[in-house]
Design an enzyme around this catalytic site. Structure first.
Site, PDB file in Angstrom:
ATOM      1  N   LYS A   1       4.427   3.003   3.653  1.00  0.00           N
ATOM      2  CA  LYS A   1       4.987   1.644   3.754  1.00  0.00           C
ATOM      3  C   LYS A   1       4.844   0.956   2.395  1.00  0.00           C
ATOM      4  O   LYS A   1       5.698   0.178   1.990  1.00  0.00           O
ATOM      5  CB  LYS A   1       4.224   0.868   4.827  1.00  0.00           C
ATOM      6  CG  LYS A   1       4.321  -0.610   4.678  1.00  0.00           C
ATOM      7  CD  LYS A   1       4.600  -1.268   5.980  1.00  0.00           C
ATOM      8  CE  LYS A   1       4.834  -2.738   5.792  1.00  0.00           C
ATOM      9  NZ  LYS A   1       3.737  -3.396   5.098  1.00  0.00           N
TER      10      LYS A   1
ATOM     11  N   HIS B   1      -2.695   1.551  10.428  1.00  0.00           N
ATOM     12  CA  HIS B   1      -4.025   1.886   9.901  1.00  0.00           C
ATOM     13  C   HIS B   1      -4.662   2.982  10.755  1.00  0.00           C
ATOM     14  O   HIS B   1      -5.315   3.890  10.235  1.00  0.00           O
ATOM     15  CB  HIS B   1      -4.949   0.662   9.933  1.00  0.00           C
ATOM     16  CG  HIS B   1      -4.482  -0.505   9.118  1.00  0.00           C
ATOM     17  ND1 HIS B   1      -4.090  -1.697   9.680  1.00  0.00           N
ATOM     18  CD2 HIS B   1      -4.347  -0.673   7.776  1.00  0.00           C
ATOM     19  CE1 HIS B   1      -3.757  -2.554   8.722  1.00  0.00           C
ATOM     20  NE2 HIS B   1      -3.897  -1.963   7.555  1.00  0.00           N
TER      21      HIS B   1
HETATM   22  P1  AMP Z   1      -3.402  -3.047   4.087  1.00  0.00           P
HETATM   23  O1  AMP Z   1      -4.521  -3.324   5.045  1.00  0.00           O
HETATM   24  O2  AMP Z   1      -2.134  -3.748   4.442  1.00  0.00           O
HETATM   25  O3  AMP Z   1      -3.803  -3.196   2.646  1.00  0.00           O
HETATM   26  O4  AMP Z   1      -3.049  -1.502   4.261  1.00  0.00           O
HETATM   27  C1  AMP Z   1      -4.034  -0.510   4.174  1.00  0.00           C
HETATM   28  C2  AMP Z   1      -3.360   0.842   4.214  1.00  0.00           C
HETATM   29  O5  AMP Z   1      -2.639   0.963   5.435  1.00  0.00           O
HETATM   30  C3  AMP Z   1      -2.346   1.057   3.078  1.00  0.00           C
HETATM   31  O6  AMP Z   1      -2.436   2.396   2.622  1.00  0.00           O
HETATM   32  C4  AMP Z   1      -1.032   0.788   3.764  1.00  0.00           C
HETATM   33  O7  AMP Z   1       0.060   1.455   3.155  1.00  0.00           O
HETATM   34  C5  AMP Z   1      -1.307   1.356   5.144  1.00  0.00           C
HETATM   35  N1  AMP Z   1      -0.367   0.808   6.125  1.00  0.00           N
HETATM   36  C6  AMP Z   1      -0.062  -0.502   6.323  1.00  0.00           C
HETATM   37  N2  AMP Z   1       0.909  -0.614   7.255  1.00  0.00           N
HETATM   38  C7  AMP Z   1       1.226   0.650   7.644  1.00  0.00           C
HETATM   39  C8  AMP Z   1       2.159   1.204   8.564  1.00  0.00           C
HETATM   40  N3  AMP Z   1       2.974   0.429   9.272  1.00  0.00           N
HETATM   41  N4  AMP Z   1       2.211   2.548   8.695  1.00  0.00           N
HETATM   42  C9  AMP Z   1       1.388   3.349   7.966  1.00  0.00           C
HETATM   43  N5  AMP Z   1       0.480   2.890   7.076  1.00  0.00           N
HETATM   44  C10 AMP Z   1       0.402   1.559   6.920  1.00  0.00           C
END
Ligand code: AMP
Length: 292
Positions: free
Chosen positions: A150, A38
């Site tokens: 991801k 994030h």
């Molecule tokens: P989430 O909080 O899991 O819904 O993710 C929020 C954003 O962060 C989304 O666009 C995900 O794809 C991105 N994200 C989650 N994990 C990663 C990671 N390891 N590397 C890059 N972006 C990520």
């Protein structure tokens, strides 16, 4: 850093900070429990825009009835600290009541792209994602929105939604951030036992190996998938939900006999694997040139 918990607050602050929309807004939507993945999105949003906005909202409409909505990890204090360190100007932290004061009767369904991969395993998941992302785009009016690869299917689905509905925003896909051993960072990694955490490295390892296999002259899509599944199966507790090779971003399947070294468009090798009750996803995008 401003913390807005209501839509009224958010709009007021954004209007003032952006001088009525004249200054660029970069936006990062998340469900919180923030990590370096994030953080990479937040830094990029701040680097490329005047104002960087983060949302932290565990969106109930994208969880299925037997999923982890109630136990999804949360740590508001730590999230705010990391957001501040990354240069975020406004954090939007709404309650469920703010976002859904009454049950929504409107859906955003991106057909086709959501039939496979996580869309097949998690029915209606992407309808919930489309709804919340659409709402947030209307409230924040971002010039650019940063998403992690991801969740490659999510990027494809949101890009389609933006194109179909003429949202005035640019979707910026960002690379997956990993632990030193290759495991993709995820808020859900915290659920893993030490034993499963050790085994979970099989996802990134198999993707890495596939990068070599894909270039073998006689390698077909079908045999590549068999090899990858066999490799994942070498982790004793791994239960495969799906492993698929699809064209990207159309997410159309490859012909089983298609030679992988002759790919004419980018291909996505995507997987979801369960360890106990924890479901992990990972993927790699292979370009026809052999690059990743
Ligand atoms: P989430 O909080 O899991 O819904 O993710 C929020 C954003 O962060 C989304 O666009 C995900 O794809 C991105 N994200 C989650 N994990 C990663 C990671 N390891 N590397 C890059 N972006 C990520």
């Amino acid at each position: 850093m401003i913390v807005a918990r209501t839509i009224t607050d958010l709009k007021e602050h954004l209007y003032a900070l952006s001088e009525g929309g004249r200054r660029s807004i970069g936006f990062v939507p998340t469900m919180g429990y923030l990590h370096e993945g994030h953080a990479s999105l937040m830094r990029e949003a701040k680097a490329k825009n005047v104002i960087a906005v983060l949302s932290v909202f565990v969106n109930p409409t994208q969880f299925g009835p037997n999923e982890d909505l109630d136990r999804y990890p949360r740590d508001e204090e730590r999230d705010l600290k990391l957001a501040d360190e990354c240069g975020i100007d406004v954090v939007f932290l709404p309650t469920v009541q703010q976002m859904y004061p009454k049950p929504s009767k409107t859906s955003i369904i991106v057909s086709g792209l959501t039939d496979r991969l996580c869309g097949a395993s998690r029915p209606r998941h992407f309808d919930g994602v489309g709804l919340i992302v659409g709402k947030l785009f209307h409230l924040i009016k971002p010039d650019r929105v940063y998403f992690g690869m991801k969740d490659a299917q999510q990027v494809a689905v949101i890009q389609q939604m933006v194109d179909d509905l003429n949202f005035d925003t640019v979707i910026v896909p960002c690379p997956t951030v990993r632990e030193p051993d290759g495991l993709a960072l995820s808020s859900r990694n915290v659920y893993l036992s030490a034993e499963h955490r050790a085994q979970a490295v099989i996802l990134s390892q198999s993707l890495e190996q596939a990068r070599g296999w894909i270039q073998e002259e006689t390698m077909t899509a079908g045999s590549l998938l068999s090899r990858v599944k066999e490799r994942i199966g070498s982790a004793p507790d791994a239960v495969i939900d799906y492993v698929e090779l699809l064209r990207y971003p159309s997410l159309e399947p490859l012909d089983e006999q298609e030679l992988t070294h002759k790919l004419e468009s980018p291909a996505l090798l995507a997987m979801a694997v369960k360890f106990g009750t924890t479901r992990l996803i990972d993927n790699s995008l292979y370009h026809p040139s052999g690059g990743v």
